[in-house]
Design an enzyme around this catalytic site. Structure first.
Site, PDB file in Angstrom:
ATOM      1  N   ARG A   1      39.571  44.527  39.383  1.00 45.14           N
ATOM      2  CA  ARG A   1      40.641  43.799  38.988  1.00 45.14           C
ATOM      3  C   ARG A   1      40.296  42.890  37.717  1.00 45.14           C
ATOM      4  NH1 ARG A   1      37.307  40.687  44.187  1.00 45.14           N
ATOM      5  NH2 ARG A   1      36.857  42.438  44.552  1.00 45.14           N
TER       6      ARG A   1
ATOM      7  N   ARG B   1      46.555  39.306  38.530  1.00 44.10           N
ATOM      8  CA  ARG B   1      45.124  39.633  39.141  1.00 44.10           C
ATOM      9  C   ARG B   1      46.676  40.279  40.978  1.00 44.10           C
ATOM     10  NH1 ARG B   1      41.064  38.226  43.136  1.00 44.10           N
ATOM     11  NH2 ARG B   1      40.388  39.446  44.095  1.00 44.10           N
TER      12      ARG B   1
ATOM     13  N   ASP C   1      35.688  32.747  42.241  1.00 44.90           N
ATOM     14  CA  ASP C   1      35.145  32.456  43.427  1.00 44.90           C
ATOM     15  C   ASP C   1      34.556  31.225  43.342  1.00 44.90           C
ATOM     16  OD1 ASP C   1      36.087  34.598  44.964  1.00 44.90           O
ATOM     17  OD2 ASP C   1      34.046  35.443  44.340  1.00 44.90           O
TER      18      ASP C   1
ATOM     19  N   ASP D   1      38.650  37.799  39.193  1.00 46.27           N
ATOM     20  CA  ASP D   1      38.160  37.122  40.607  1.00 46.27           C
ATOM     21  C   ASP D   1      37.697  35.910  39.478  1.00 46.27           C
ATOM     22  OD1 ASP D   1      38.094  37.445  42.779  1.00 46.27           O
ATOM     23  OD2 ASP D   1      36.444  38.325  42.643  1.00 46.27           O
TER      24      ASP D   1
END
Length: 160
Positions: A92, A83, A97, A95
């Site tokens: 990307r 990344r 989160d 990712d």
């Protein structure tokens, strides 16, 4: 003491299925065992629409790591997987989160939990509902199902 985290995974570059699988393995190795995984969903890009569709998935895990350490570890996993943070909402390879940490509310310069944008994004709420439909959002005091029902996002989210 262990706490529960819900983490959103997303990818739209390369072998999206393998990217998610590799990220799940890395999360289990570096943070802790995953207790629940949603299905994988193909989703339209959000925020910047001139890019390939994403694969998204939400996982639930329990760990004794502190939220800041979980965040740092997720960022290291992203980096190891290739990344590069160059474009907000851009393409990307992976990712990762943090969406939720149990019923905790955390707001620092580096980390906000619950994720402040999650209630506006179907690509987050649909897989989260699959594994935590009755979980009550600690800020809005609504279940994930209720948040999804009131979400105004109309972008495509299709189970793979």
């Amino acid at each position: 003491m262990k706490t529960t985290f819900h983490i959103l995974l997303g990818t739209n570059i390369g072998d999206r299925k393998k990217n998610l699988e590799d990220a799940v393995l890395a999360i289990e190795r570096e943070i802790g065992p995953i207790k629940k995984k949603s299905s994988v969903y193909e989703t339209d890009p959000w925020g910047k629409t001139d890019q390939a569709p994403f694969y998204n998935q939400v996982v639930e895990l329990r760990t004794s790591m502190l939220p800041d350490d979980v965040l740092k570890t997720l960022m290291l996993i992203e980096q190891k997987m290739g990344r590069r943070r160059t474009d907000t909402w851009g393409e990307r390879i992976i990712d990762l989160d943090i969406l939720l940490q149990g019923k905790e509310i955390i707001e620092t310069s580096d980390l906000i939990i619950p994720h402040p944008q999650m209630i506006y994004r179907r690509f987050t709420l649909v897989p989260l509902k699959e594994i935590a439909s009755e979980f009550i959002h600690p800020v809005f005091q609504k279940s994930i199902s209720e948040l999804l029902d009131s979400c105004e996002d109309k972008l495509r989210v299709v189970r793979i």
